[in-house]
Design a protein around this motif. Structure first.
Motif, PDB file in Angstrom:
ATOM      1  N   LYS A   1      35.879   3.448  -8.080  1.00  0.00           N
ATOM      2  CA  LYS A   1      35.538   2.838  -6.801  1.00  0.00           C
ATOM      3  C   LYS A   1      34.653   3.739  -5.939  1.00  0.00           C
ATOM      4  O   LYS A   1      33.715   3.284  -5.322  1.00  0.00           O
TER       5      LYS A   1
ATOM      6  N   ASN B   1      45.826   4.233 -10.042  1.00  0.00           N
ATOM      7  CA  ASN B   1      45.166   4.500  -8.768  1.00  0.00           C
ATOM      8  C   ASN B   1      44.093   5.577  -8.910  1.00  0.00           C
ATOM      9  O   ASN B   1      42.988   5.430  -8.391  1.00  0.00           O
TER      10      ASN B   1
ATOM     11  N   ASN C   1      40.279   4.775  -8.274  1.00  0.00           N
ATOM     12  CA  ASN C   1      39.561   5.545  -7.242  1.00  0.00           C
ATOM     13  C   ASN C   1      38.276   6.128  -7.817  1.00  0.00           C
ATOM     14  O   ASN C   1      37.215   6.066  -7.193  1.00  0.00           O
TER      15      ASN C   1
ATOM     16  N   GLY D   1      47.240   4.548  -1.841  1.00  0.00           N
ATOM     17  CA  GLY D   1      47.319   4.849  -3.273  1.00  0.00           C
ATOM     18  C   GLY D   1      47.683   6.296  -3.578  1.00  0.00           C
ATOM     19  O   GLY D   1      48.609   6.562  -4.353  1.00  0.00           O
TER      20      GLY D   1
HETATM   21 MG    MG Z   1      43.121   4.156  -4.257  1.00  0.00          MG
END
Ligand code: MG
Ligand code: ATP
Length: 386
Positions: free
Chosen positions: A282, A275, A279, A342
């Motif tokens: 992302k 995660n 992240n 997350g």
């Molecule tokens: Mg996340």
């Protein structure tokens, strides 16, 4: 605790009444005793012998000894009166406490029993203190329950909202397909594809929710085993390399040439880093670099940093970022497809290990630091599967 005027009068009257009764009792004892002595020459001679042997010189007949006995009786009387008054006073205080308890029980939970530090006896003070502590703890429990209730409502609202949005899309596109409202085969595939993606999004939310509720329970057992942290970071880099390349981001793990063995739940730790890394990719697409680095801070603590350049996380968002369903406003608007669970899951997993995750972010760098105890807590070391 102050007595009322009526109680004070009663207390004074009781003191006087008891004292008078005791004096009468003393008088009757003296009279009876004198009569007994007068009627019985044997006792009189005995008393004379005792008197002579203990104080013949100091207590001449008929003076000192009698006065001493009377004084002793008076002292005993006074002690009895004081003892009785103290008992009665404590009784009044207990009545006051019971009255206040009724007052609190009738819904005045903000009220506390006020006892005078000087006047109250220890036991009364203890009772009042215990009641106050009990009321405090009841209020705390009620507030905690209220918070839990509120947070459950919030959870249901968030879940229904986050499920309804993709579901509405799915129904919309499937409706179009069912009513044959498409112009070409390509449109049909496109609509089916959107419905499929939205369904996947829903599944991911449900999976995350399930995971979240599971790791939130402190009774959740971990499967603790030895693992090489550096090897794990290398594997993570390898698995994210392709995705990073897509966004023109370089991902590296630093200082991984030596093994770094720790004891942890490998699968769950993998979930945390997955995660954090996804992240970093992302939410920092204009960034260029994602780095992972494990280090032993001291004998007790290990820190694993996941850093990325790119946009700074606003200061006020940093405090809320680990809350479930929290998404920084910008990322909420972007179509990054996250559920906002997350980091909440990651934080809970690390807490199960006895550690925590912290975050810092400035214009240059955002770093999520996973703090783990160097030696896992004995009671966390399980090897059973969940
Ligand atoms: Mg996340
Ligand atoms: P999920 O992980 O469940 O798919 P998510 O990524 O939105 O969804 P979290 O991982 O909990 O949820 O992240 C919460 C929010 O924190 C994100 O929506 C994003 O706004 C912000 N965030 C997390 N990591 C970063 C980062 N490295 N840089 C900038 N913002 C971040």
């Amino acid at each position: 605790m102050k007595l009322t005027g009526k109680e004070r009068t009663e207390l004074v009257l009781e003191g006087i009444f008891t004292f008078v009764l005791l004096i009468l009792l003393n008088l009757s004892i003296i009279i009876l005793f004198n009569q007994m002595v007068a009627a019985n020459p044997g006792i009189r001679d005995g008393i004379f012998i005792i008197r002579y042997s203990i104080g013949g010189v100091h207590f001449p007949m008929g003076t000192g000894l009698r006065q001493a006995l009377l004084a002793a009786m008076l002292v005993i009387d006074i002690i009895v009166v004081i003892w009785r008054l103290i008992r009665r006073y404590n009784q009044y205080q207990l009545h006051h406490i019971i009255d206040e308890l009724h007052y609190i029980a009738n819904g005045h939970l903000e009220h506390r029993i006020n006892f005078g530090a000087k006047t109250s006896s220890n036991s009364v003070k203890n009772v009042a203190e215990s009641i106050n502590a009990l009321v405090d703890s009841v209020i705390k429990t009620m507030n905690d329950e209220r918070k839990i209730e509120h947070s459950k409502d919030e959870l249901i609202t968030n879940v229904s909202h986050d499920l309804r949005t993709p579901l509405t899309s799915i129904l919309g596109y499937l409706g179009l397909i069912q009513d044959k409202q498409y112009n070409s085969e390509a449109d049909l595939v496109k609509y089916a594809n959107i419905a499929y993606l939205k369904a996947k999004q829903m599944k991911s939310l449900v999976d995350n929710l399930f995971e979240f509720t599971k790791v939130r329970q402190t009774s959740t057992k971990l499967t603790i085993n030895k693992l090489d942290l550096n090897q794990m970071l290398e594997q993570l880099v390898a698995s994210f390399e392709l995705e990073a390349k897509k966004y023109d981001i370089e991902i590296t793990a630093l200082d991984t040439d030596h093994p770094f063995v720790i004891e942890a739940d490998a699968e769950k730790l993998g979930r945390v880093f997955n995660n954090l890394i996804s992240n970093a990719l992302k939410y920092a697409r204009d960034g260029k670099l994602v780095t992972l680095k494990a280090s032993q801070v001291n004998d007790n603590e290990i820190i694993i940093d996941v850093s990325n350049d790119g946009p700074q996380i606003p200061e006020k968002a940093l405090n809320q970022i680990f809350e479930r369903f929290y998404r920084v406003e910008e990322s909420r608007n972007k179509d990054t497809g996250g559920t906002g669970l997350g980091l909440a899951i990651a934080q809970s997993i690390i807490q199960l290990h006895g550690g925590y995750i912290s975050v810092t972010s400035d214009e240059d760098l955002t770093t999520f630091s996973v703090h783990l105890p160097a030696k896992p807590n004995e009671k966390l070391s399980y090897n059973e599967e969940l």
